[in-house]
Design a protein around this motif. Sequence first.
Motif, mmCIF file in Angstrom:
data_model
loop_
_atom_site.group_PDB
_atom_site.id
_atom_site.type_symbol
_atom_site.label_atom_id
_atom_site.label_comp_id
_atom_site.label_asym_id
_atom_site.label_seq_id
_atom_site.Cartn_x
_atom_site.Cartn_y
_atom_site.Cartn_z
ATOM 1 N N ARG A 1 -6.569 5.857 9.867
ATOM 2 C CA ARG A 1 -7.146 5.035 8.794
ATOM 3 C C ARG A 1 -6.490 3.653 8.775
ATOM 4 N N TRP A 2 -5.208 3.608 9.093
ATOM 5 C CA TRP A 2 -4.449 2.352 8.999
ATOM 6 C C TRP A 2 -4.751 1.379 10.137
ATOM 7 N N ILE B 1 -3.605 9.709 8.863
ATOM 8 C CA ILE B 1 -3.301 8.458 8.139
ATOM 9 C C ILE B 1 -3.336 7.282 9.109
ATOM 10 N N SER C 1 0.838 -1.203 0.000
ATOM 11 C CA SER C 1 0.000 0.000 0.000
ATOM 12 C C SER C 1 0.878 1.261 0.000
ATOM 13 N N LEU C 2 0.222 2.375 -0.177
ATOM 14 C CA LEU C 2 0.861 3.700 -0.157
ATOM 15 C C LEU C 2 1.557 3.944 1.184
ATOM 16 N N ARG D 1 -4.087 15.846 -0.427
ATOM 17 C CA ARG D 1 -3.008 15.116 0.245
ATOM 18 C C ARG D 1 -1.648 15.411 -0.403
ATOM 19 N N SER E 1 -4.428 -2.369 -1.008
ATOM 20 C CA SER E 1 -4.751 -0.972 -1.294
ATOM 21 C C SER E 1 -4.272 -0.578 -2.697
ATOM 22 N N ILE E 2 -3.332 0.369 -2.849
ATOM 23 C CA ILE E 2 -2.864 0.643 -4.221
ATOM 24 C C ILE E 2 -2.319 -0.644 -4.843
ATOM 25 N N ILE F 1 -10.079 4.411 -5.892
ATOM 26 C CA ILE F 1 -9.934 4.761 -4.471
ATOM 27 C C ILE F 1 -9.924 6.278 -4.321
ATOM 28 N N ILE G 1 -2.795 7.082 -7.817
ATOM 29 C CA ILE G 1 -4.109 6.625 -7.310
ATOM 30 C C ILE G 1 -5.199 7.584 -7.798
ATOM 31 N N TYR H 1 5.998 9.598 -2.195
ATOM 32 C CA TYR H 1 4.655 9.443 -1.644
ATOM 33 C C TYR H 1 3.648 10.257 -2.481
#
Length: 268
Positions: free
Chosen positions: A153-154, A150, A30-31, A134, A96-97, A125, A189, A182
Amino acid sequence: MQFVRIGDTVISHRVHGLDSKKPAILFINSLGTDLRIWDKVVADLSSDFTLILFDKRGHGLSDLGQPPYRIEDFADDAIGLLEHYGISQVVLCGLSIGGLISLSIFDKRPDLVRGIFFADTAHKIGTPDFWETRIRAVLDNGIGSILDPIMSRWFTAPYRRPENADYRGYCTMLERQSAEGYAGTCAAIRDADFTETARRINVATLCVVGEEDGSTPPELVRSLANLIRGSQFEIIPGAAHLPCIEAPSVFLRLLRRFLSTLPGVLNG
Ligand SMILES: O=C(O)CC1=CCC(=O)O1
């Protein structure tokens, strides 16, 4: 850690148990994360499978390349890595990504793909505005400026307690990513919509999501499963966006169960 040049980009990666007789799994991050997020998963699987983990360009010890990126750039890196090791078929585990990149790999090289385990991901997404905000925040004020939102969310609230050393470690992992890498990944995305690819998937898939995922919530992941013929959907309790870290045993149980349904893949 191992390094290989794919085109003009050096990709850092690890291969565990390379053996042409073992089924191969490619883990796609993921990112904002590097390949260490899979440590708990790798420990369990490495005797039965060839495991390939890598840092996306702009992350970990991989080269920055030239951001902003496209999802297809990451897919090309992943395909180059598989070709480097002579791997002709692989199960993709895209987080995710990493799920978007899995869809792009399927678009480009369906012959490589034996099945896809989609974790906390979707065919599209967020919105362009969300990602633009962001990108601006990270380029203007650094990754540290977005750390708290972040992390919420994680990870679930109980995991985010200050005395949890693992939590602190993953905060550091995010803070140490390159801001340009990043932001360049956020742009990929922002520009991605793999709805049509998802409709064309004709290999086995399972879509899983942490029940408290704040980035790709369960309903979004379910909408990906609904696009893919025959896909299954599972919610992982006690986890948010990174169940491979927060709920590794459930994550592993679902991954092993999925692997056991694929023709010719060991069930371990
Ligand atoms: O940073 C987040 O919100 C989580 C995330 C979105 C896409 C991705 O790869 O990670």
